[in-house]
Design an enzyme around this catalytic site. Sequence first.
Site, short mmCIF file in Angstrom:
data_model
loop_
_atom_site.label_atom_id
_atom_site.label_comp_id
_atom_site.label_asym_id
_atom_site.label_seq_id
_atom_site.Cartn_x
_atom_site.Cartn_y
_atom_site.Cartn_z
N MET A 72 0.74 -1.27 -0.02
CA MET A 72 -0.07 -0.07 0.19
C MET A 72 0.85 1.21 -0.09
SD MET A 72 -3.01 -1.26 2.47
CE MET A 72 -2.30 -2.06 3.43
N CYS B 262 -2.56 -1.91 -10.29
CA CYS B 262 -2.86 -0.45 -9.85
C CYS B 262 -3.27 0.26 -11.18
CB CYS B 262 -1.49 0.06 -9.34
SG CYS B 262 -1.93 1.93 -9.02
N ASN C 106 -6.97 -11.74 -2.43
CA ASN C 106 -6.94 -10.48 -1.90
C ASN C 106 -8.45 -9.45 -2.21
OD1 ASN C 106 -5.86 -7.05 -2.96
ND2 ASN C 106 -5.86 -7.88 -0.78
C1 LIG Z 1 -3.35 3.60 0.41
C2 LIG Z 1 -3.35 2.36 -0.45
C3 LIG Z 1 -2.13 2.12 -1.46
C4 LIG Z 1 -2.33 0.91 -2.13
N1 LIG Z 1 -1.05 0.99 -3.00
C5 LIG Z 1 -0.94 -0.37 -3.72
C6 LIG Z 1 0.38 -0.63 -4.11
O1 LIG Z 1 1.30 0.16 -4.10
N2 LIG Z 1 0.56 -1.63 -5.09
C7 LIG Z 1 -0.55 -2.55 -5.00
O2 LIG Z 1 -0.31 -3.58 -5.95
N3 LIG Z 1 -1.73 -2.28 -4.57
C8 LIG Z 1 -1.97 -1.28 -3.87
N4 LIG Z 1 -3.09 -0.91 -3.13
C9 LIG Z 1 -4.03 -2.11 -3.20
C10 LIG Z 1 -4.02 -3.08 -2.07
O3 LIG Z 1 -2.93 -3.50 -2.25
C11 LIG Z 1 -5.08 -4.17 -2.26
O4 LIG Z 1 -5.13 -4.58 -3.25
C12 LIG Z 1 -6.47 -3.43 -2.16
O5 LIG Z 1 -6.51 -2.43 -0.81
C13 LIG Z 1 -7.56 -4.66 -1.74
O6 LIG Z 1 -7.42 -5.19 -0.55
P1 LIG Z 1 -7.94 -4.82 0.56
O7 LIG Z 1 -9.72 -4.83 0.46
O8 LIG Z 1 -7.71 -5.90 1.96
O9 LIG Z 1 -7.81 -3.21 1.16
C14 LIG Z 1 -3.29 -0.07 -2.30
C15 LIG Z 1 -4.35 0.25 -1.42
C16 LIG Z 1 -4.42 1.34 -0.53
C17 LIG Z 1 -5.77 1.28 0.40
#
Ligand SMILES: Cc1cc2nc3c(=O)[nH]c(=O)nc-3n(C[C@H](O)[C@H](O)[C@H](O)COP(=O)(O)O)c2cc1C
Length: 326
Positions: free
Chosen positions: A15, A97, A208
């Site tokens: 993240m 992303c 995920n």
């Molecule tokens: C603040 C933030 C930054 C993120 N940055 C990335 C990242 O750098 N690379 C990535 O693959 N996913 C990124 N994501 C997505 C998360 O890795 C994840 O796939 C997404 O939040 C869904 O999972 P969750 O519902 O458990 O949060 C980001 C998510 C958030 C909230």
Amino acid sequence: MKNSTNSPKIAVAPMMDWTDRHCRYFMRLLTPSAFLYTEMVTAAAIHHGDAQRFLRFNEQEHPVALQLGGSNPEWMASATRKAAGFGYDEININVGCPSDRVQSGQFGACLMQEPSIVADCYKAMQAETEIPVTVKTRIGIDDKDSDEFLRRFIDVVAAAGCGKFIVHARIAILEGLSPKDNRTIPPLDYDRVYRLKHELPELNVVLNGGLVGVDQVEDALRHVDGAMIGRQAYHQPYFLAELEHHFNGDWPLPARREVVNAMLPYVESVVAEGESLHRVTRHMLGLFAGQPGARAWRRYISEHAHRGGAGAEVLINALNAIPVAA
Ligand SMILES: Cc1cc2nc3c(=O)[nH]c(=O)nc-3n(C[C@H](O)[C@H](O)[C@H](O)COP(=O)(O)O)c2cc1C
């Protein structure tokens, strides 16, 4: 094929701006076994920039994976070589992303429609290191929202040798939705990920997206090899301790206060290096979420951690601001 069957079952998602080295150090105290992923770092930044700044981490963070963004096999390979030298346990390619900045650089989720580019990156990267190179992707993009589209992407990248895929179980909308909306608006479809694992059992598949409860994670692990947690792990980091305790009963749940105390030496050392206290404590605000005193904890830290000269005493005082039972 490196399918990383020994990978921990629980992972914390990459993240941006959140899972930096301070955050990961803190999370490690809450879960000895979960795989921790860095923020995405672009291969270009490592190629041209200060690799030490982007890649350094604390030995305590293991197992830790570096997430790379990029689509130039040469740069991805050179970033992998440097990262492997730093001792990462896995290198992960970002194919999930959706942000504009990422699309203009030709990486992230838009690469789902270019599986051969991802396969070429994978091959060039895996040639540089023994540690597994893995892929994090979505279940589709825009109107390409089908099992067949996902399967075609996975087949091409798996044929190159990739054995582990982390799948965020919603499509990415590349035009018109912000990255934030892209994490909530497209609906979750766990079944597509479960079908993928069912059809390709030799792959290590990690689910995920939207995992927020222990029972839910347990259910997911009946279908796939791992569960990756993002926002819930950040906003309610104690969830990681509950998961660890649930899946590894030998590990006793630590009191939240003990976790804070265990952070103190680390905080002192990074502040002594010249880092602002706030850079560390901003990741700890959710530790008491749902507990009595959660607000007092957050408020004390928010008001004091920015101040010049602030150090570990801010955490001790913040603990003193909450009722003893918490
Ligand atoms: C603040 C933030 C930054 C993120 N940055 C990335 C990242 O750098 N690379 C990535 O693959 N996913 C990124 N994501 C997505 C998360 O890795 C994840 O796939 C997404 O939040 C869904 O999972 P969750 O519902 O458990 O949060 C980001 C998510 C958030 C909230």
